[in-house]
Design a protein around this motif. Structure first.
Motif, short mmCIF file in Angstrom:
data_model
loop_
_atom_site.label_atom_id
_atom_site.label_comp_id
_atom_site.label_asym_id
_atom_site.label_seq_id
_atom_site.Cartn_x
_atom_site.Cartn_y
_atom_site.Cartn_z
N HIS A 25 0.83 -1.20 0.00
CA HIS A 25 0.00 0.00 0.00
C HIS A 25 0.87 1.25 0.00
N GLN A 32 1.07 9.42 0.29
CA GLN A 32 0.56 9.33 1.66
C GLN A 32 1.72 9.26 2.64
N ASN A 36 2.04 6.36 8.81
CA ASN A 36 0.84 5.56 9.05
C ASN A 36 1.11 4.09 8.79
N THR A 37 1.78 3.81 7.69
CA THR A 37 2.11 2.43 7.34
C THR A 37 3.10 1.84 8.34
N GLU A 83 -8.20 -4.02 8.85
CA GLU A 83 -9.10 -2.87 8.82
C GLU A 83 -8.32 -1.56 8.78
N LYS A 84 -7.25 -1.48 9.55
CA LYS A 84 -6.42 -0.27 9.54
C LYS A 84 -5.78 -0.05 8.18
N ASN A 86 -6.98 -1.11 5.32
CA ASN A 86 -8.05 -0.74 4.40
C ASN A 86 -8.47 0.72 4.55
N LYS A 87 -8.32 1.28 5.74
CA LYS A 87 -8.68 2.68 5.98
C LYS A 87 -7.65 3.67 5.44
N LEU A 88 -6.45 3.19 5.15
CA LEU A 88 -5.40 4.09 4.65
C LEU A 88 -5.76 4.68 3.32
#
Length: 88
Positions: A25, A32, A36-37, A83-84, A86-88
């Motif tokens: 991702h 981005q 976060n990753t 889920e985290k 997928n939210k990125l």
């Protein structure tokens, strides 16, 4: 009941796939913020270490129940991490 070896293999594969998905991702969306990753990867590593430590615990009274609990914990942690991602 899953054997210790198979349970360790499952933990390794699942967390490895989550880390790989996070990095893919990050490569797919370079604009981005990579922090976060990295946070997701760090959380996956901490979860991996915790699960392996639980698998290697000695003096467990009911091994079958203990390993079933670890399997459920792996599933819930993996779902949360996915889920985290997928939210990125």
């Amino acid at each position: 009941m899953a054997s210790k070896r198979l349970l360790k293999r499952d933990v390794n594969y699942v967390m490895g796939d989550i880390i790989e998905a996070a990095y893919i991702h990050q490569l797919a969306d370079p604009k981005q913020d990579p922090k976060n990753t990295e946070a997701i990867v760090d959380e996956a590593i901490v979860a991996f270490d915790g699960l392996i430590a639980k698998i290697n615990q000695k003096n467990v009274e009911d091994k079958k129940k203990h390993f079933k609990g670890i399997e459920k914990e792996l599933e819930t942690k993996a779902n949360a991490l996915v889920e985290k991602i997928n939210k990125l």
